[in-house]
Design a protein around this motif. Structure first.
Motif, PDB file in Angstrom:
ATOM      1  N   ALA A 150      -7.264  -8.280   8.410  1.00  0.00           N
ATOM      2  CA  ALA A 150      -6.994  -7.311   9.467  1.00  0.00           C
ATOM      3  C   ALA A 150      -5.825  -6.423   9.064  1.00  0.00           C
ATOM      4  O   ALA A 150      -4.903  -6.857   8.351  1.00  0.00           O
ATOM      5  N   TYR A 151      -5.871  -5.183   9.528  1.00  0.00           N
ATOM      6  CA  TYR A 151      -4.824  -4.209   9.264  1.00  0.00           C
ATOM      7  C   TYR A 151      -4.413  -3.590  10.597  1.00  0.00           C
ATOM      8  O   TYR A 151      -5.255  -3.091  11.342  1.00  0.00           O
ATOM      9  N   ILE A 152      -3.122  -3.657  10.890  1.00  0.00           N
ATOM     10  CA  ILE A 152      -2.596  -3.066  12.112  1.00  0.00           C
ATOM     11  C   ILE A 152      -1.747  -1.857  11.745  1.00  0.00           C
ATOM     12  O   ILE A 152      -0.748  -1.977  11.023  1.00  0.00           O
ATOM     13  N   PHE A 153      -2.137  -0.690  12.242  1.00  0.00           N
ATOM     14  CA  PHE A 153      -1.403   0.553  12.031  1.00  0.00           C
ATOM     15  C   PHE A 153      -0.628   0.860  13.308  1.00  0.00           C
ATOM     16  O   PHE A 153      -1.203   0.894  14.397  1.00  0.00           O
ATOM     17  N   TYR A 154       0.667   1.115  13.163  1.00  0.00           N
ATOM     18  CA  TYR A 154       1.524   1.300  14.337  1.00  0.00           C
ATOM     19  C   TYR A 154       2.782   2.064  13.936  1.00  0.00           C
ATOM     20  O   TYR A 154       3.097   2.202  12.749  1.00  0.00           O
ATOM     21  N   ASP A 155       3.495   2.549  14.947  1.00  0.00           N
ATOM     22  CA  ASP A 155       4.759   3.247  14.729  1.00  0.00           C
ATOM     23  C   ASP A 155       5.910   2.282  14.994  1.00  0.00           C
ATOM     24  O   ASP A 155       6.109   1.860  16.140  1.00  0.00           O
ATOM     25  N   PRO A 156       6.705   1.922  13.973  1.00  0.00           N
ATOM     26  CA  PRO A 156       7.814   0.989  14.195  1.00  0.00           C
ATOM     27  C   PRO A 156       8.859   1.509  15.178  1.00  0.00           C
ATOM     28  O   PRO A 156       9.612   0.719  15.754  1.00  0.00           O
ATOM     29  N   PHE A 157       8.916   2.832  15.374  1.00  0.00           N
ATOM     30  CA  PHE A 157       9.878   3.387  16.321  1.00  0.00           C
ATOM     31  C   PHE A 157       9.394   3.272  17.768  1.00  0.00           C
ATOM     32  O   PHE A 157      10.159   3.523  18.693  1.00  0.00           O
ATOM     33  N   HIS A 158       8.130   2.932  17.962  1.00  0.00           N
ATOM     34  CA  HIS A 158       7.613   2.678  19.308  1.00  0.00           C
ATOM     35  C   HIS A 158       7.862   1.201  19.583  1.00  0.00           C
ATOM     36  O   HIS A 158       7.104   0.332  19.147  1.00  0.00           O
ATOM     37  N   LEU A 215      -1.544   6.517   1.827  1.00  0.00           N
ATOM     38  CA  LEU A 215      -2.317   7.238   2.834  1.00  0.00           C
ATOM     39  C   LEU A 215      -1.546   7.324   4.149  1.00  0.00           C
ATOM     40  O   LEU A 215      -1.538   8.374   4.811  1.00  0.00           O
ATOM     41  N   ALA A 216      -0.866   6.250   4.543  1.00  0.00           N
ATOM     42  CA  ALA A 216      -0.086   6.253   5.780  1.00  0.00           C
ATOM     43  C   ALA A 216       1.061   7.248   5.697  1.00  0.00           C
ATOM     44  O   ALA A 216       1.351   7.956   6.670  1.00  0.00           O
ATOM     45  N   ARG A 217       1.725   7.310   4.549  1.00  0.00           N
ATOM     46  CA  ARG A 217       2.825   8.275   4.391  1.00  0.00           C
ATOM     47  C   ARG A 217       2.315   9.702   4.504  1.00  0.00           C
ATOM     48  O   ARG A 217       2.917  10.553   5.170  1.00  0.00           O
TER      49      ARG A 217
END
Length: 324
Positions: A150-158, A215-217
């Motif tokens: 599984a891959y979780i994409f999220y904003d660490p500042f949130h 890709l995320a960057r």
């Protein structure tokens, strides 16, 4: 083709030529209408074989309905050598909650919730109004729900999304956290566009960690919500800098982003005792969103506070130049 329907969700099957079956789960803003599913445009452009799970309302895909739907889709699922689950927010929750139920090869989740049960996640009240105890009993994501990667994409500042992501990753094995900074709760929208979405899916299929982070960057730099997220994040520690950033980039804010920035900035002015300035911003928010009772109530509360302060001539409260 609609292959399952009940009081909670619908399932639509789209045949395709892809080497995998993409199982998608919608975010709460989209609701079932019998003919569409979340991610449909991508699947049509790339001829991806898909099962689209669509909720009838924001209900976080109740387990009883999902079990029945999976049974109805069993022949399609058995025929697929790879099953990739894909979803955002409530859909991200479902992609992780039902990994084992689908015997998933890969689950891709954007900004998922561990649960919406207020007892399980007291730090998150955003979705409490959608929690129904009888419908959502034992809904939390657990260790035995894991299968595949599984891959979780999220904003660490949130801060709230980060807590959900980190707790899920500690519970579920083979779960990678992929930060996409300054995208807020709309991280999935940083990957809008067929080419970028397909690159994301392929990188997850091949477990290409360096490729995913590259890709995320790239996605975060190009993300349309990035200027807004930088501005609203700066309010907490650097409000003057947030104001300058807003003035420079506000023309690119969506209507919702503009309202949210003004609301958060007003709250910071209130915290700083700058009540008159805060009132101007809240009045603008109410003018932009006249039908929102929460904004109107906040303005009324501020008006009452200002009236009391004036009556008491409280020297500790700075009313600002506009009140002089």
């Amino acid at each position: 083709m609609l292959i399952y329907s009940d009081e909670n969700l619908e399932v639509i099957h789209r045949p395709g030529s892809s080497a995998y079956l993409l199982v998608t789960f919608n975010e709460m803003e989209m609701q079932a209408n019998g003919s569409r599913f979340w991610g449909q445009r991508l699947c049509e452009k790339a001829d991806i074989a898909a099962l689209g799970f669509i909720s009838r309302r924001p209900n976080w895909f109740p387990a009883a309905s999902v079990v029945k739907a999976v049974s109805a889709a069993a022949p399609i699922l058995r025929a697929a050598s790879e099953r990739i689950l894909y979803g955002h927010s409530q859909g991200g929750y479902a992609a992780l909650r039902y990994r084992r139920r689908f015997d998933a090869t890969v689950a891709i989740a954007f900004c998922p919730q561990l649960s919406i049960d207020p007892k399980a996640v007291p730090f998150d009240g955003r979705f409490t109004r959608h929690f129904v105890p009888d419908l959502h009993a034992n809904m939390g994501i657990a260790a035995d729900h894991a299968a595949g990667r599984a891959y979780i994409f999220y904003d660490p500042f949130h801060a709230v999304d980060r807590r959900h992501a980190e707790r899920i990753a500690t519970l579920q094995t083979d779960t990678r956290l992929i930060p996409v900074h300054m995208t807020g709760h709309g991280t999935v929208r940083a990957f809008t566009g067929s080419a970028r979405a397909l690159s994301l899916i392929e990188a997850c299929r091949s477990d290409d960690d360096p490729g995913l982070r590259t890709l995320a960057r790239s996605a975060r730099v190009d993300a349309p919500m990035r200027p807004y997220q930088i501005a609203v994040t700066a309010i907490a520690r650097h409000p003057a800098w947030a104001d300058r950033f807003q003035q420079r980039f506000e023309s690119g804010f969506s209507p919702v982003e503009r309202v949210n920035f003004l609301y958060h900035r007003a709250n910071r002015h209130i915290r700083d005792g700058e009540l008159a300035v805060a009132r101007d911003k809240l009045a603008e928010v109410v003018a932009l969103q006249p039908g929102d009772p929460g904004f109107a109530r906040r303005l009324q509360e501020l008006d009452s506070r200002m009236a009391r302060a004036l009556q008491a001539q409280d020297p500790q409260v700075t009313l600002g130049a506009a009140a002089l």
